[in-house]
Design a protein around this motif. Structure first.
Motif, PDB file in Angstrom:
ATOM      1  N   ASN A 229       0.861  -1.185   0.000  1.00  0.00           N
ATOM      2  CA  ASN A 229       0.000   0.000   0.000  1.00  0.00           C
ATOM      3  C   ASN A 229       0.889   1.223   0.000  1.00  0.00           C
ATOM      4  O   ASN A 229       1.951   1.227   0.632  1.00  0.00           O
ATOM      5  N   VAL A 230       0.446   2.264  -0.674  1.00  0.00           N
ATOM      6  CA  VAL A 230       1.190   3.518  -0.733  1.00  0.00           C
ATOM      7  C   VAL A 230       0.363   4.589  -0.020  1.00  0.00           C
ATOM      8  O   VAL A 230      -0.817   4.765  -0.317  1.00  0.00           O
ATOM      9  N   LYS A 231       0.989   5.296   0.920  1.00  0.00           N
ATOM     10  CA  LYS A 231       0.323   6.380   1.644  1.00  0.00           C
ATOM     11  C   LYS A 231       1.129   7.660   1.475  1.00  0.00           C
ATOM     12  O   LYS A 231       2.323   7.688   1.762  1.00  0.00           O
ATOM     13  N   ARG A 232       0.473   8.690   0.999  1.00  0.00           N
ATOM     14  CA  ARG A 232       1.119   9.991   0.817  1.00  0.00           C
ATOM     15  C   ARG A 232       1.467  10.578   2.180  1.00  0.00           C
ATOM     16  O   ARG A 232       0.680  10.535   3.109  1.00  0.00           O
ATOM     17  N   VAL A 233       2.681  11.133   2.283  1.00  0.00           N
ATOM     18  CA  VAL A 233       3.119  11.790   3.509  1.00  0.00           C
ATOM     19  C   VAL A 233       3.251  13.293   3.288  1.00  0.00           C
ATOM     20  O   VAL A 233       2.944  14.076   4.174  1.00  0.00           O
TER      21      VAL A 233
ATOM     22  N   GLY B 246       7.760  -0.892   7.221  1.00  0.00           N
ATOM     23  CA  GLY B 246       7.832  -0.987   5.761  1.00  0.00           C
ATOM     24  C   GLY B 246       8.972  -0.152   5.221  1.00  0.00           C
ATOM     25  O   GLY B 246      10.125  -0.349   5.592  1.00  0.00           O
ATOM     26  N   TYR B 247       8.643   0.823   4.372  1.00  0.00           N
ATOM     27  CA  TYR B 247       9.650   1.698   3.769  1.00  0.00           C
ATOM     28  C   TYR B 247       9.132   3.118   3.692  1.00  0.00           C
ATOM     29  O   TYR B 247       7.947   3.351   3.445  1.00  0.00           O
TER      30      TYR B 247
ATOM     31  N   THR C  68       3.621   0.084   3.016  1.00  0.00           N
ATOM     32  CA  THR C  68       3.376  -0.964   4.002  1.00  0.00           C
ATOM     33  C   THR C  68       2.945  -2.220   3.266  1.00  0.00           C
ATOM     34  O   THR C  68       2.089  -2.166   2.373  1.00  0.00           O
ATOM     35  N   ARG C  69       3.539  -3.349   3.626  1.00  0.00           N
ATOM     36  CA  ARG C  69       3.304  -4.620   2.930  1.00  0.00           C
ATOM     37  C   ARG C  69       1.888  -5.118   3.236  1.00  0.00           C
ATOM     38  O   ARG C  69       1.437  -5.081   4.363  1.00  0.00           O
ATOM     39  N   ILE C  70       1.196  -5.605   2.187  1.00  0.00           N
ATOM     40  CA  ILE C  70      -0.118  -6.208   2.407  1.00  0.00           C
ATOM     41  C   ILE C  70      -0.123  -7.692   2.058  1.00  0.00           C
ATOM     42  O   ILE C  70      -1.081  -8.373   2.380  1.00  0.00           O
TER      43      ILE C  70
END
Length: 91
Positions: free
Chosen positions: A9-13, A70-71, A88-90
């Protein structure tokens, strides 16, 4: 098997990235793709912890560094950062 292999999953920071709702990265070995929901993915090559996008997105590179869950990522274009995100790994 690479430490990056899997679906993320990609989350904007921060920065100029749009909201990342439904954005995932699928990585397998030396390649992967960024997908927005069911749409066609944008392919990239994995070089260490950098994700180098293929044409027509050449010049875009996601630079990753390990984080607790995650990263952390820096989205760059021709070496200039324009956004930050978390992976974050799903699976």
């Amino acid at each position: 098997m690479s430490e990056l292999d899997g679906i993320w999953n990609v989350k904007r920071v921060g920065g100029l990235l749009p909201p990342m709702v439904g954005v995932r990265k699928r990585i397998a070995g030396a390649s992967g793709e960024t997908r927005i929901g069911p749409l066609v993915g944008v392919p990239f090559d994995v070089v260490g912890l950098d994700l180098h996008y293929r044409p027509p997105f050449r010049g875009f590179v996601d630079q990753l560094e390990p984080a607790v869950d995650g990263y952390r990522g820096r989205a760059t274009f021709r070496g200039r950062e324009f956004g930050r995100f978390l992976l974050t790994r799903i699976s």
